[in-house]
Structures are given as structure tokens and as C-alpha cells.
Design a protein around this motif. Structure first.
Motif, PDB file in Angstrom:
ATOM      1  N   ILE A 203       1.023  -1.251   0.160  1.00 34.58           N
ATOM      2  CA  ILE A 203       0.041   0.012  -0.147  1.00 34.58           C
ATOM      3  C   ILE A 203       0.792   1.341  -0.026  1.00 34.58           C
ATOM      4  O   ILE A 203       0.630   2.158  -0.668  1.00 34.58           O
ATOM      5  CB  ILE A 203      -1.041   0.028   1.180  1.00 34.58           C
ATOM      6  CG1 ILE A 203      -1.845  -1.169   1.144  1.00 34.58           C
ATOM      7  CG2 ILE A 203      -1.664   1.406   1.260  1.00 34.58           C
ATOM      8  CD1 ILE A 203      -2.812  -1.473   2.140  1.00 34.58           C
ATOM      9  N   LEU A 204       1.865   1.138   0.751  1.00 31.10           N
ATOM     10  CA  LEU A 204       2.892   2.220   0.771  1.00 31.10           C
ATOM     11  C   LEU A 204       3.515   2.588  -0.422  1.00 31.10           C
ATOM     12  O   LEU A 204       3.590   3.619  -0.991  1.00 31.10           O
ATOM     13  CB  LEU A 204       3.947   2.238   1.995  1.00 31.10           C
ATOM     14  CG  LEU A 204       4.989   3.298   2.135  1.00 31.10           C
ATOM     15  CD1 LEU A 204       4.277   4.917   2.334  1.00 31.10           C
ATOM     16  CD2 LEU A 204       5.912   2.908   2.919  1.00 31.10           C
ATOM     17  N   PHE A 205       3.902   1.767  -1.221  1.00 28.18           N
ATOM     18  CA  PHE A 205       4.500   1.941  -2.557  1.00 28.18           C
ATOM     19  C   PHE A 205       3.515   2.121  -3.310  1.00 28.18           C
ATOM     20  O   PHE A 205       3.699   3.177  -4.202  1.00 28.18           O
ATOM     21  CB  PHE A 205       4.875   0.469  -3.024  1.00 28.18           C
ATOM     22  CG  PHE A 205       5.679   0.288  -4.288  1.00 28.18           C
ATOM     23  CD1 PHE A 205       6.748   0.137  -4.525  1.00 28.18           C
ATOM     24  CD2 PHE A 205       4.767   0.508  -5.451  1.00 28.18           C
ATOM     25  CE1 PHE A 205       7.568   0.425  -5.621  1.00 28.18           C
ATOM     26  CE2 PHE A 205       5.605   0.411  -6.805  1.00 28.18           C
ATOM     27  CZ  PHE A 205       6.918   0.333  -6.732  1.00 28.18           C
ATOM     28  N   VAL A 206       2.155   1.818  -3.496  1.00 28.67           N
ATOM     29  CA  VAL A 206       1.053   2.426  -4.252  1.00 28.67           C
ATOM     30  C   VAL A 206       0.795   3.853  -4.166  1.00 28.67           C
ATOM     31  O   VAL A 206       0.696   4.645  -4.961  1.00 28.67           O
ATOM     32  CB  VAL A 206      -0.083   1.424  -3.975  1.00 28.67           C
ATOM     33  CG1 VAL A 206      -1.277   2.068  -4.914  1.00 28.67           C
ATOM     34  CG2 VAL A 206      -0.036   0.151  -4.526  1.00 28.67           C
ATOM     35  N   LEU A 207       0.919   4.054  -2.601  1.00 33.05           N
ATOM     36  CA  LEU A 207       0.727   5.587  -2.411  1.00 33.05           C
ATOM     37  C   LEU A 207       1.863   6.420  -3.216  1.00 33.05           C
ATOM     38  O   LEU A 207       1.503   7.656  -3.746  1.00 33.05           O
ATOM     39  CB  LEU A 207       0.572   5.895  -0.968  1.00 33.05           C
ATOM     40  CG  LEU A 207      -0.556   5.078  -0.278  1.00 33.05           C
ATOM     41  CD1 LEU A 207      -0.425   5.385   1.304  1.00 33.05           C
ATOM     42  CD2 LEU A 207      -1.887   5.732  -0.780  1.00 33.05           C
ATOM     43  N   LEU A 208       2.947   5.845  -3.046  1.00 33.25           N
ATOM     44  CA  LEU A 208       4.014   6.939  -3.287  1.00 33.25           C
ATOM     45  C   LEU A 208       4.359   6.787  -4.899  1.00 33.25           C
ATOM     46  O   LEU A 208       5.139   7.537  -5.648  1.00 33.25           O
ATOM     47  CB  LEU A 208       5.406   6.495  -2.652  1.00 33.25           C
ATOM     48  CG  LEU A 208       5.187   6.707  -0.950  1.00 33.25           C
ATOM     49  CD1 LEU A 208       6.670   6.227  -0.275  1.00 33.25           C
ATOM     50  CD2 LEU A 208       5.135   8.290  -0.882  1.00 33.25           C
ATOM     51  N   ALA A 209       4.138   5.806  -5.661  1.00 31.96           N
ATOM     52  CA  ALA A 209       4.390   5.212  -6.861  1.00 31.96           C
ATOM     53  C   ALA A 209       3.434   5.554  -7.956  1.00 31.96           C
ATOM     54  O   ALA A 209       3.423   6.009  -9.041  1.00 31.96           O
ATOM     55  CB  ALA A 209       5.080   3.908  -6.948  1.00 31.96           C
ATOM     56  N   GLY A 210       2.119   5.279  -7.153  1.00 32.34           N
ATOM     57  CA  GLY A 210       1.053   5.559  -8.178  1.00 32.34           C
ATOM     58  C   GLY A 210       0.696   4.331  -8.934  1.00 32.34           C
ATOM     59  O   GLY A 210      -0.208   4.234  -9.701  1.00 32.34           O
ATOM     60  N   TYR A 211       1.447   3.312  -8.648  1.00 34.16           N
ATOM     61  CA  TYR A 211       1.148   1.992  -9.440  1.00 34.16           C
ATOM     62  C   TYR A 211       1.601   0.449  -8.430  1.00 34.16           C
ATOM     63  O   TYR A 211       2.336   0.893  -7.260  1.00 34.16           O
ATOM     64  CB  TYR A 211       1.798   1.873 -10.805  1.00 34.16           C
ATOM     65  CG  TYR A 211       3.277   1.992 -10.826  1.00 34.16           C
ATOM     66  CD1 TYR A 211       4.217   0.850 -10.444  1.00 34.16           C
ATOM     67  CD2 TYR A 211       3.971   3.280 -10.762  1.00 34.16           C
ATOM     68  CE1 TYR A 211       5.691   1.047 -10.378  1.00 34.16           C
ATOM     69  CE2 TYR A 211       5.200   3.249 -10.799  1.00 34.16           C
ATOM     70  CZ  TYR A 211       6.212   2.200 -10.465  1.00 34.16           C
ATOM     71  OH  TYR A 211       7.586   2.605 -10.428  1.00 34.16           O
ATOM     72  N   LEU A 212       1.080  -0.487  -8.877  1.00 34.78           N
ATOM     73  CA  LEU A 212       1.477  -1.679  -8.055  1.00 34.78           C
ATOM     74  C   LEU A 212       3.004  -1.991  -8.055  1.00 34.78           C
ATOM     75  O   LEU A 212       3.405  -2.113  -9.298  1.00 34.78           O
ATOM     76  CB  LEU A 212       0.523  -2.700  -8.354  1.00 34.78           C
ATOM     77  CG  LEU A 212      -0.808  -2.641  -7.938  1.00 34.78           C
ATOM     78  CD1 LEU A 212      -1.439  -3.692  -8.792  1.00 34.78           C
ATOM     79  CD2 LEU A 212      -0.871  -3.115  -6.563  1.00 34.78           C
ATOM     80  N   PRO A 213       3.763  -2.419  -7.299  1.00 40.36           N
ATOM     81  CA  PRO A 213       5.137  -3.262  -7.071  1.00 40.36           C
ATOM     82  C   PRO A 213       5.108  -4.433  -7.821  1.00 40.36           C
ATOM     83  O   PRO A 213       6.066  -4.829  -8.456  1.00 40.36           O
ATOM     84  CB  PRO A 213       5.611  -3.186  -5.650  1.00 40.36           C
ATOM     85  CG  PRO A 213       4.370  -3.409  -4.830  1.00 40.36           C
ATOM     86  CD  PRO A 213       3.115  -2.477  -5.801  1.00 40.36           C
ATOM     87  N   PHE A 214       3.932  -5.425  -7.848  1.00 41.32           N
ATOM     88  CA  PHE A 214       3.803  -6.554  -8.340  1.00 41.32           C
ATOM     89  C   PHE A 214       2.651  -6.521  -9.290  1.00 41.32           C
ATOM     90  O   PHE A 214       1.572  -6.376  -8.479  1.00 41.32           O
ATOM     91  CB  PHE A 214       3.882  -7.816  -7.170  1.00 41.32           C
ATOM     92  CG  PHE A 214       4.840  -7.701  -6.212  1.00 41.32           C
ATOM     93  CD1 PHE A 214       6.269  -7.758  -6.402  1.00 41.32           C
ATOM     94  CD2 PHE A 214       4.472  -6.903  -4.953  1.00 41.32           C
ATOM     95  CE1 PHE A 214       7.134  -7.631  -5.388  1.00 41.32           C
ATOM     96  CE2 PHE A 214       5.475  -7.102  -3.845  1.00 41.32           C
ATOM     97  CZ  PHE A 214       6.870  -7.268  -4.169  1.00 41.32           C
TER      98      PHE A 214
END
Length: 409
Positions: A203-214
């Protein structure tokens, strides 16, 4: 002839428009007619729930939400039932899903993402302290109130600590694939704490990147990426953000920093007051524990041996604790006490490991307490045998009504 439109009522709630709809339930806006407070009314069709074998999931969601009282978790106020429906009265929030905020506005600045992440960690750390694991954390299950505060919702896939097997792990695979931890996928059991923490990291990755890590259109490829923690942080992330995400998204639950969650919650925690007296029990709690509004009776599902039981006592709370301790120790149990909760652990292993029994005292009235005794781990039949012996030792503690005394003659 014009007639004023009569609003439909469920209990003390005036029911309004539909604000959400799913396969098994509708969610309607409602208002408490006595206080004017807006609420969300989840209406479930019993027949559909039973037909699709969803009774256990609904029971679990309700039981879980009753345990959790935290400013960043959706509150459950009340449960009611009719012949055909189950009504769950919950906190009403107006800010929509955190997911919508990402879709509409894209990635967040780090200070904004940090605020939501801290609120999420506070809520999940609190849930874990109550023995509750969410197991389906994703932005769609994170709502926002009118002030932009995060509210964790949808505990349909949650697990309680009682569901942990003798190996100390959970074994049900659930959750949304993109957010699920590697150990959940390998089907060898997993720790609910680290599994939830992994989802928080995604979720933190999505908030900061705007897309999914996987992400992958092929499910097997997606699972391979998750199992190997195969992801790349975007270049605009700060070093500290990258470092934190990398620490959380460690595919090995043993090496992942087990205190990452605790560290965050300590920095931005909601302080709890030490309990100076037993938790008060309101009328709804009493009714929901009674035969008339027991969830198992709402569903009319045949139950196995009960894993918990209750009795009332007119003795002071401290005296009840002392009596339980005096009775449990000769039966071979170690006693661990915290405020008005106790954990009794049998030093000898039984058929399903060491029997663990949890007890908690609730104040019903100034001179009346209810004591809950439930199996936390071990064999249910052994729990029943233990309770028979315990209740014999507590004969002078248990409050007997006139009717009870008559039955004993």
C-alpha cells in the motif's frame, strides 16, 4: 390525496438511500432517529448468506469488529436480526475510498502518504494487539472520513488468534493477489502479523509510486514476482522511503524486521489508558451474548461443542480473579494476568497441544460482573472437562438466581 412519505425504520434507525451494493448485502444510509447521527446500515439476506456458505465469514466479521475500537477503524455500533435479514449498524464515513484518491489524483507527496501510512500502521498494530489479523489490506478497504482521516474497513477475511493452529500459524489462503504476502501463497502456514505488514508495504508503495510493485496479467508470473520480491522503486522516491519499503517487502518473514510495525506505532501511537476496572458491558453486548440474538441462532446453523461459556457473579472483580487462579493452579495451569484478563495455560500437552484458556471480566452493574471463559488453543473436549472442574471450584463465586436454586433441589 397526498400522503407524507413514511420513512422505513429498522429499530431506531430511519433508512434512506442505497450507498453500496454487493452479492450478499446492500449498504444503506440511515439516521438514528433519537440522536440524528448518520450511520451506514449493512443489510444481509440470510437465505443468500446460507446458500453461499458465507455464515462463518459474516459471523467472523461481526465478532472481529466488536473487538476493535480505534479512531482509524470503522466502528460497529449494533447488530439486529429479523426472520429474513441481518442488520449491521456501522460508522458512516463520507470521504470515499483511498483507492479513488489515487485513481483521481495519482501518486502522493511523501508527507501526505506518510500521514495515511502512519494511521494505517496505528490501526493494524492495535488490531494485532487484540489478536485480530485483517488479511485483505488494500486501498479499496481503506476509507476516508470528512476530515481526511483513514478508516480501515471490511474485516470479512480477518482471522482471530483462536484460529491459529498448534504450529502458531494461520493456514487459510486469502486476500487480493497483488497485495498478498509470499508466505500466504506457499501454503505452509503464515504469521498474520507479518502477512498484514507486507500488505501495508505494498500500500505504501502504491501511495508513493501511483502503481503496483507486483503486477502481471498471468497469475503464475505474478506469484513468482511476489515470491522473489521482484520490484523496482521509482527514481522519485527518497532514500528513506526506498529503504523502508525494501525492509517491509522482504520475501522471508523470518528475516523481515518483526518490530517495524511496533516502531512506527510507537512514534505515532494512540495511547491506551491502563484499565482500572473491568470493561463495562452495555445492553447491546448483553443481548448479543444471549440466546435471543446469538449470531449462530440468526443463521440457524448447527454448532459443535461450545468453545466459550459465561457466568455472572456478585463478587468483586479482584476476588473473582483470585478464585479462578486458586482453582486453576491445582489443575495444572500456569496463570498469566493483565488487568481483568487472564490466560490459563496447561503445562501438560493434550491431544492438540497445550490447552490455553482466556478469561475476561466485564462489569454489567456496580455489583454484578460477567465472566467470559473461552478456549484460546487446544482441544475443545479438554476445554469442557477443564471447565467442569473449574466451575465446581467456583461454586461460591457464581451467582445463582432463585430459579437456579430451585433446579438444584
Amino acid at each position: 390525496m397526498n400522503k407524507a412519505k413514511v420513512k422505513r425504520r429498522v429499530g431506531k434507525y430511519e433508512v434512506g438511500r442505497t450507498i453500496g451494493e454487493g452479492t450478499f448485502a446492500k449498504v444503506k444510509f440511515a439516521r438514528n432517529a433519537e440522536t440524528g447521527e448518520p450511520v451506514a446500515l449493512k443489510i444481509l439476506d440470510k437465505e443468500k448468506v446460507l446458500k453461499h456458505k458465507m455464515a462463518e465469514q459474516i459471523e467472523r466479521e461481526i465478532a472481529t469488529m466488536k473487538l476493535i475500537k480505534h479512531p482509524n477503524v470503522i466502528r460497529l455500533y449494533e447488530v439486529m436480526g429479523s426472520k429474513t435479514k441481518i442488520f449491521i449498524v456501522m460508522e458512516f464515513v463520507t470521504g470515499g475510498e483511498l483507492f479513488d484518491k489515487i485513481v483521481n489524483h495519482g501518486r502522493m507527496r511523501e508527507d501526505e502518504a506518510r500521514r495515511y501510512f502512519q494511521q494505517l500502521i496505528n490501526a493494524i498494530d492495535y488490531c494485532h494487539s487484540r489478536g485480530v489479523y485483517h488479511r485483505d489490506l488494500k486501498p479499496e478497504n481503506l476509507l476516508l472520513d470528512a476530515y481526511g482521516n483513514l478508516k480501515v474497513s471490511d474485516f470479512g477475511f480477518s482471522a482471530l488468534s483462536q484460529q491459529v493452529r498448534d504450529d502458531g500459524l494461520l493456514h487459510t489462503s486469502c486476500g487480493t493477489p497483488n497485495y498478498v504476502a509470499p508466505e500466504v501463497l506457499n501454503d505452509r502456514g503464515y504469521d498474520g502479523t507479518t502477512a498484514d505488514l507486507w500488505s501495508c508495504g505494498v500500500i505504501l508503495f502504491v501511495l508513493l509510486a501511483g502503481y503496483l510493485p507486483f503486477d502481471d496479467s498471468n497469475l503464475m508470473n505474478l506469484y513468482k514476482k511476489i515470491s522473489a520480491a521482484e520490484f523496482n522503486c521509482p527514481p522519485w522516491l527518497s532514500f528513506n522511503a526506498m529503504k523502508l519499503i525494501t525492509r517491509i517487502l522482504d520475501p522471508n518473514p523470518i528475516t523481515v524486521s518483526s518490530n517495524t510495525l511496533g516502531k512506527f506505532s510507537q512514534e505515532h501511537h494512540v495511547t491506551e489508558k491502563k484499565e482500572e476496572q473491568p470493561a463495562a458491558m452495555n445492553a447491546f453486548d448483553l443481548i448479543s451474548m444471549s440466546k435471543g440474538l446469538n449470531l449462530s441462532n440468526l443463521f440457524d446453523v448447527e454448532q459443535e461443542f461450545k468453545r466459550e461459556t459465561r457466568f455472572t457473579s456478585k463478587c468483586p472483580a479482584n476476588e473473582i480473579i483470585s478464585k479462578i487462579e486458586e482453582a486453576a493452579k491445582p489443575l495444572g495451569f500456569d496463570v498469566h494476568k493483565k488487568n481483568y484478563k487472564m490466560r490459563l495455560e496447561n503445562v501438560k500437552a493434550g491431544r492438540k497441544g497445550n490447552l490455553n484458556v482466556a478469561t475476561e471480566i466485564f462489569q454489567v452493574a456496580p455489583s454484578l460482573h460477567m465472566v467470559e471463559v473461552r478456549k484460546a488453543r487446544g482441544d475443545t473436549l479438554e476445554f469442557h472437562e477443564f471447565y467442569k472442574k473449574l466451575s465446581t471450584c467456583l461454586d461460591d463465586v457464581v451467582w445463582k438466581t432463585g430459579e437456579d436454586m430451585q433446579d438444584m433441589k
